[in-house]
Design a protein around this motif. Structure first.
Motif, PDB file in Angstrom:
ATOM      1  N   ARG A 174      29.051 -26.342 -38.369  1.00  0.00           N
ATOM      2  CA  ARG A 174      28.767 -25.951 -37.082  1.00  0.00           C
ATOM      3  C   ARG A 174      29.885 -26.232 -36.750  1.00  0.00           C
ATOM      4  O   ARG A 174      31.144 -24.650 -35.930  1.00  0.00           O
ATOM      5  N   ALA A 175      31.145 -26.722 -36.504  1.00  0.00           N
ATOM      6  CA  ALA A 175      32.915 -26.313 -36.099  1.00  0.00           C
ATOM      7  C   ALA A 175      33.390 -26.101 -36.442  1.00  0.00           C
ATOM      8  O   ALA A 175      34.397 -25.486 -36.247  1.00  0.00           O
ATOM      9  N   ARG A 176      33.709 -25.487 -37.682  1.00  0.00           N
ATOM     10  CA  ARG A 176      34.040 -24.614 -39.447  1.00  0.00           C
ATOM     11  C   ARG A 176      33.920 -23.199 -38.506  1.00  0.00           C
ATOM     12  O   ARG A 176      34.270 -22.443 -37.823  1.00  0.00           O
ATOM     13  N   ALA A 177      32.255 -22.903 -38.080  1.00  0.00           N
ATOM     14  CA  ALA A 177      32.431 -21.990 -37.408  1.00  0.00           C
ATOM     15  C   ALA A 177      31.870 -21.461 -35.937  1.00  0.00           C
ATOM     16  O   ALA A 177      31.906 -20.760 -35.636  1.00  0.00           O
ATOM     17  N   SER A 178      33.548 -22.440 -35.711  1.00  0.00           N
ATOM     18  CA  SER A 178      33.601 -22.723 -33.606  1.00  0.00           C
ATOM     19  C   SER A 178      35.045 -22.466 -32.842  1.00  0.00           C
ATOM     20  O   SER A 178      35.497 -22.603 -32.525  1.00  0.00           O
ATOM     21  N   THR A 179      35.393 -21.486 -34.444  1.00  0.00           N
ATOM     22  CA  THR A 179      36.950 -21.234 -34.214  1.00  0.00           C
ATOM     23  C   THR A 179      37.626 -21.985 -33.438  1.00  0.00           C
ATOM     24  O   THR A 179      38.416 -22.170 -33.048  1.00  0.00           O
ATOM     25  N   PRO A 180      38.097 -23.122 -34.608  1.00  0.00           N
ATOM     26  CA  PRO A 180      38.930 -24.510 -33.845  1.00  0.00           C
ATOM     27  C   PRO A 180      40.096 -23.720 -33.638  1.00  0.00           C
ATOM     28  O   PRO A 180      40.517 -23.119 -35.018  1.00  0.00           O
ATOM     29  N   SER A 181      41.584 -24.667 -33.519  1.00  0.00           N
ATOM     30  CA  SER A 181      42.504 -24.518 -33.940  1.00  0.00           C
ATOM     31  C   SER A 181      42.896 -24.903 -35.337  1.00  0.00           C
ATOM     32  O   SER A 181      41.909 -25.485 -35.874  1.00  0.00           O
ATOM     33  N   PRO A 182      43.997 -24.566 -35.815  1.00  0.00           N
ATOM     34  CA  PRO A 182      44.184 -24.515 -37.027  1.00  0.00           C
ATOM     35  C   PRO A 182      44.621 -26.492 -37.540  1.00  0.00           C
ATOM     36  O   PRO A 182      43.751 -26.755 -38.297  1.00  0.00           O
ATOM     37  N   ARG A 198      41.475 -28.209 -50.548  1.00  0.00           N
ATOM     38  CA  ARG A 198      42.654 -27.293 -50.499  1.00  0.00           C
ATOM     39  C   ARG A 198      42.060 -26.249 -49.009  1.00  0.00           C
ATOM     40  O   ARG A 198      43.498 -25.945 -48.818  1.00  0.00           O
ATOM     41  N   ALA A 199      40.958 -26.348 -48.575  1.00  0.00           N
ATOM     42  CA  ALA A 199      40.759 -25.488 -47.386  1.00  0.00           C
ATOM     43  C   ALA A 199      41.785 -26.596 -46.237  1.00  0.00           C
ATOM     44  O   ALA A 199      42.562 -25.981 -45.554  1.00  0.00           O
ATOM     45  N   ALA A 200      41.876 -27.993 -47.123  1.00  0.00           N
ATOM     46  CA  ALA A 200      42.869 -28.573 -45.186  1.00  0.00           C
ATOM     47  C   ALA A 200      43.525 -28.277 -45.788  1.00  0.00           C
ATOM     48  O   ALA A 200      45.595 -28.011 -44.886  1.00  0.00           O
ATOM     49  N   LEU A 201      44.342 -27.741 -46.981  1.00  0.00           N
ATOM     50  CA  LEU A 201      45.877 -27.950 -46.981  1.00  0.00           C
ATOM     51  C   LEU A 201      46.553 -26.892 -46.624  1.00  0.00           C
ATOM     52  O   LEU A 201      47.325 -26.689 -46.534  1.00  0.00           O
ATOM     53  N   ASP A 202      45.518 -25.853 -46.653  1.00  0.00           N
ATOM     54  CA  ASP A 202      45.520 -24.434 -46.487  1.00  0.00           C
ATOM     55  C   ASP A 202      45.606 -23.715 -44.423  1.00  0.00           C
ATOM     56  O   ASP A 202      46.581 -23.275 -43.782  1.00  0.00           O
ATOM     57  N   ALA A 203      44.988 -25.130 -44.599  1.00  0.00           N
ATOM     58  CA  ALA A 203      45.045 -24.958 -42.242  1.00  0.00           C
ATOM     59  C   ALA A 203      46.316 -26.092 -41.650  1.00  0.00           C
ATOM     60  O   ALA A 203      46.247 -25.965 -40.665  1.00  0.00           O
ATOM     61  N   TRP A 204      46.457 -27.130 -42.613  1.00  0.00           N
ATOM     62  CA  TRP A 204      47.907 -27.819 -41.771  1.00  0.00           C
ATOM     63  C   TRP A 204      48.703 -26.701 -40.948  1.00  0.00           C
ATOM     64  O   TRP A 204      48.654 -26.227 -41.446  1.00  0.00           O
ATOM     65  N   PRO A 205      48.549 -27.343 -39.914  1.00  0.00           N
ATOM     66  CA  PRO A 205      49.682 -26.433 -39.306  1.00  0.00           C
ATOM     67  C   PRO A 205      51.607 -26.832 -39.907  1.00  0.00           C
ATOM     68  O   PRO A 205      52.180 -26.097 -39.564  1.00  0.00           O
TER      69      PRO A 205
END
Length: 312
Positions: free
Chosen positions: A208-216, A244-251
């Motif tokens: 649900r958190a992932r679907a709530s458009t969180p910041s990067p 891997r998704a986390a690595l792609d998201a870290w700003p």
């Protein structure tokens, strides 16, 4: 003193108060703490002369003067003033400027600056109870306090008490509201759930958190912690995908070291040494840049082991 003299004196005091208040406001905006302290003392002095030492009108200059002392790093003076202001405000809680919750927030900031965890927890609980008693509180402000109180409890070993507070915060948040986000509270509830909580409800919160458009950055934290739950529940391949998704998201690359290490360890355990080694090396480079020799040494050990396994 005759009426004319009294009127002239009052008029002069109001003029002096206005001047001191303007100086105080500008100094606070500029971060000129010494000037703000001088102006704050004058504003408080003139307000007390006009209205009386214990009049609610003195709450505002006391609050501002405490803020000036806190900005200047004089936490003792800020704490004394904040305590005095709260004591006065509790006697006259209606129509205060600033309102009582802001006074508690200031006292809380002082406790946090001191690292006084028991006082911070007590103040957060008091704030939450105060919002509970209000007829029409600001929902986002109320949710924010509940979320902060829950975080405090969870970080001090009281996760069972924290969970319902996170849930209450979620009930109060409007999806379109600014400030505290649904994704943040869901992330907190899932990440800080009691150890005996099954994986399914935690993963549902993360989804649900992932679907709530969180910041990067928040998305990266969600994916990282979701991966740890997947890993603990035995779904290694899903955990790899989440890391891997986390690595792609870290700003910022510097934030990614824990994810790099967890993903490398997963590959290592699965004997995918070619996949683990570059991740270890990236994590090592970050630890080297942060001057953390103990972490570098541990990573060197794992790198050495992966190399030795590769050539067996």
């Amino acid at each position: 003193m005759n009426p004319l003299s009294r009127w002239l004196q009052t008029r002069r005091q109001r003029r002096d108060l206005d001047e001191a208040s303007e100086r105080l406001t500008q100094a606070l905006l500029d971060g000129a703490w010494s000037e703000a302290i001088d102006a704050g003392r004058l504003a408080l002095e003139h307000t007390a002369a006009l209205h009386g030492e214990d009049d609610p009108a003195t709450v505002a200059p006391r609050y501002a003067l405490a803020a000036a002392h806190l900005g200047a790093g004089d936490v003792d003076a800020a704490e004394r003033l904040a305590e005095q202001t709260l004591a006065l405000a509790k006697k006259h809680p209606v129509g205060l400027e600033p309102p009582l919750p802001m006074l508690y927030e200031q006292r809380l900031a002082i406790a946090e600056r001191r690292g006084d965890d028991p006082m911070a927890g007590e103040l957060l609980e008091t704030l939450a109870r105060a919002y509970d008693r209000m007829r029409a509180p600001d929902r986002v402000a109320h949710a924010s306090v509940l979320n902060r109180w829950a975080l405090h409890l969870a970080r001090h070993g009281e996760r069972l008490r924290a969970g319902p507070l996170f849930s209450r915060a979620l009930d109060l948040i409007d999806a379109s509201a600014e400030g505290l986000s649904t994704a943040e509270v869901l992330y907190n509830r899932a990440s800080l759930a009691p150890e005996e909580t099954p994986a399914a409800p935690r993963l549902a919160d993360f989804d649900r958190a992932r679907a709530s458009t969180p910041s990067p950055e928040l998305l990266a934290r969600i994916e990282h912690n979701r991966a740890t739950v997947l890993e603990e529940s035995g779904d290694a391949e899903a955990a790899v995908a989440a890391y891997r998704a986390a690595l792609d998201a870290w700003p910022e690359p510097s934030m990614s070291r824990p994810t790099l290490v967890r993903l490398a360890r997963l590959h290592h355990a699965a004997r995918r040494y070619d996949a683990a080694l570059p991740l270890y090396q990236r994590a090592r480079d970050l630890a080297q840049a942060d001057a953390e020799p103990d972490v570098v040494a541990r990573l060197d050990t794992w790198i050495g082991d992966a190399h030795s396994q590769t050539y067996r």
